[in-house]
Design a protein around this motif. Sequence first.
Motif, short mmCIF file in Angstrom:
data_model
loop_
_atom_site.label_atom_id
_atom_site.label_comp_id
_atom_site.label_asym_id
_atom_site.label_seq_id
_atom_site.Cartn_x
_atom_site.Cartn_y
_atom_site.Cartn_z
N LYS A 245 0.85 -1.21 0.00
CA LYS A 245 0.00 0.00 0.00
C LYS A 245 0.87 1.24 0.00
O LYS A 245 1.93 1.27 0.63
CB LYS A 245 -0.92 0.01 1.22
CG LYS A 245 -1.97 -1.10 1.23
CD LYS A 245 -2.86 -0.99 2.45
CE LYS A 245 -3.92 -2.08 2.48
NZ LYS A 245 -4.77 -1.99 3.69
N VAL A 247 1.84 4.71 1.27
CA VAL A 247 1.66 5.46 2.52
C VAL A 247 2.04 6.92 2.27
O VAL A 247 3.18 7.22 1.93
CB VAL A 247 2.53 4.88 3.66
CG1 VAL A 247 2.33 5.67 4.94
CG2 VAL A 247 2.20 3.40 3.87
N LYS A 248 1.04 7.82 2.41
CA LYS A 248 1.28 9.25 2.22
C LYS A 248 1.09 10.04 3.50
O LYS A 248 1.19 11.26 3.52
CB LYS A 248 0.33 9.80 1.15
CG LYS A 248 0.51 9.21 -0.23
CD LYS A 248 -0.42 9.87 -1.22
CE LYS A 248 -0.21 9.36 -2.63
NZ LYS A 248 -1.10 10.01 -3.60
N ASN A 249 0.81 9.32 4.57
CA ASN A 249 0.41 9.98 5.82
C ASN A 249 1.64 10.43 6.61
O ASN A 249 2.09 9.78 7.53
CB ASN A 249 -0.42 8.99 6.65
CG ASN A 249 -1.02 9.63 7.87
OD1 ASN A 249 -1.17 10.83 7.92
ND2 ASN A 249 -1.34 8.83 8.86
N ASN A 250 2.20 11.60 6.22
CA ASN A 250 3.40 12.08 6.91
C ASN A 250 3.24 13.46 7.55
O ASN A 250 4.23 14.11 7.89
CB ASN A 250 4.60 12.08 5.96
CG ASN A 250 4.37 12.95 4.74
OD1 ASN A 250 3.39 13.67 4.65
ND2 ASN A 250 5.27 12.87 3.78
N SER A 252 0.33 13.91 9.85
CA SER A 252 -0.61 13.77 10.95
C SER A 252 0.15 13.67 12.27
O SER A 252 1.35 13.38 12.29
CB SER A 252 -1.49 12.52 10.77
OG SER A 252 -0.68 11.37 10.66
N LEU A 257 -5.42 13.18 13.75
CA LEU A 257 -5.27 11.87 13.12
C LEU A 257 -5.66 11.86 11.64
O LEU A 257 -5.69 10.81 11.02
CB LEU A 257 -6.11 10.82 13.87
CG LEU A 257 -5.72 10.63 15.35
CD1 LEU A 257 -6.70 9.69 16.03
CD2 LEU A 257 -4.30 10.11 15.48
N THR A 258 -5.97 13.04 11.09
CA THR A 258 -6.35 13.12 9.68
C THR A 258 -5.21 12.63 8.80
O THR A 258 -4.06 13.04 8.99
CB THR A 258 -6.69 14.57 9.30
OG1 THR A 258 -7.59 15.11 10.26
CG2 THR A 258 -7.31 14.64 7.93
N GLU A 259 -5.52 11.76 7.85
CA GLU A 259 -4.48 11.28 6.93
C GLU A 259 -4.21 12.35 5.88
O GLU A 259 -5.06 12.65 5.04
CB GLU A 259 -4.92 9.97 6.27
CG GLU A 259 -4.90 8.78 7.21
CD GLU A 259 -4.78 7.47 6.46
OE1 GLU A 259 -4.61 7.51 5.24
OE2 GLU A 259 -4.86 6.42 7.12
N LYS A 260 -3.02 12.92 5.93
CA LYS A 260 -2.67 13.98 4.98
C LYS A 260 -1.15 14.02 4.79
O LYS A 260 -0.39 13.62 5.67
CB LYS A 260 -3.18 15.34 5.46
CG LYS A 260 -2.71 15.76 6.85
CD LYS A 260 -3.34 17.07 7.25
CE LYS A 260 -2.83 17.53 8.62
NZ LYS A 260 -3.40 18.82 9.01
N THR A 261 -0.73 14.53 3.62
CA THR A 261 0.70 14.70 3.35
C THR A 261 1.12 16.09 3.76
O THR A 261 0.28 16.97 3.99
CB THR A 261 1.00 14.51 1.85
OG1 THR A 261 0.28 15.52 1.12
CG2 THR A 261 0.58 13.14 1.36
N THR A 329 -7.67 19.26 3.79
CA THR A 329 -7.57 18.21 2.77
C THR A 329 -8.67 18.38 1.73
O THR A 329 -9.65 19.11 1.95
CB THR A 329 -7.71 16.81 3.41
OG1 THR A 329 -8.99 16.74 4.06
CG2 THR A 329 -6.60 16.54 4.42
#
Length: 350
Positions: A245, A247-250, A252, A257-261, A329
């Motif tokens: 997968k 992973v762009k979550n760098n 948060s 806890l929002t998944e964002k770059t 986002t």
Amino acid sequence: MTHVVREVDRPGSKVHKKEIVEAVTVLETPPMIVVGLVGYIETPKGLRTFRTVWAEHISDECKRRFYKNWYRSKKKAFTKASVKWTDESGKKEIEKDLNKIKKYCAVVRVIAHTQMKLMNRRQKKAHIMEIQLNGGTVADKVEWAKTHLEKAIPVQQVFDQDEMIDVIGVTKGKGFKGVTSRWHTRKLQRKTHKGLRKVACIGAWHPSRVSFSVARAGQKGYHHRTEINKKIYRIGQGVHTKDGKVVKNNASTEYDLTEKTITPMGGFPHYGVVNQDYVMLHGCCMGPKKRVITLRKSLLVQTKRKALEKVNLKFIDTSSKMGHGRFQTREEKQTFMGPLKKDKPKDVAA
């Protein structure tokens, strides 16, 4: 640049345990490739290069640095150096050089270059620099450099979270400027003859020359500068694949806890998207967007409370930097705005 929210951990201070908003700079830091090592011997006049050993395979982006005109050249750079690694006599010569470095040299540095192909920039020519190895014996340094030839060195191996570092680079160029802009001298009276953005007296009759300390017109900006004591707030991992997968979550945190770059909506103005590893520094640094910056370990022993403070980020802003961004986002914007006219499927004529 962007801003972060964090809780101050400074017992005794008025802001202890309170949230503050601070400006931060995001520097994209792809891994650097080690392509050689060089040994220096001490002489009465200072350090002198003694032996240089290059890696077997050197990429084209590194070779480009040694040519003025790449496409018209024969691209023969380092062909003789790479042949040494294939035959027995060459390997003996390399081993002989490494042993001489271990025996005579006092300083060992690795030669490393940046990876321009990862940056998605127009430039293809890599930047090359020497990086000094510290700690351990000279033999340990040579062995470390030899084992890391042609390998990538990520920023996580060099710097740590909450560390104070120095930033070296070239400032924004402003061109030829007068004394008012360049030295911030006081403007003369409104009715002054032949202009008022001048220095009225540039010195006495004798000595019959203008002193260096008198403000004069000339180049402003595009100067080499070193800024010390920049605190690292975060060393983030770039976009990577884990268990099949992406992973762009760098960007948060424990609280957000929002998944964002780390890239804000619409990208960083005049830069674009940050896909590689990044370093987040407190405050600003010199130069315009896209300019190369050198990061250096601090030369000072850090004792101040601000330097030793542990940073725990609560929130990193990723709203658009083009204007007054309201959304962190794209998903947040879509849920707020609802279906838009431009997103509707167009009716196909029968």
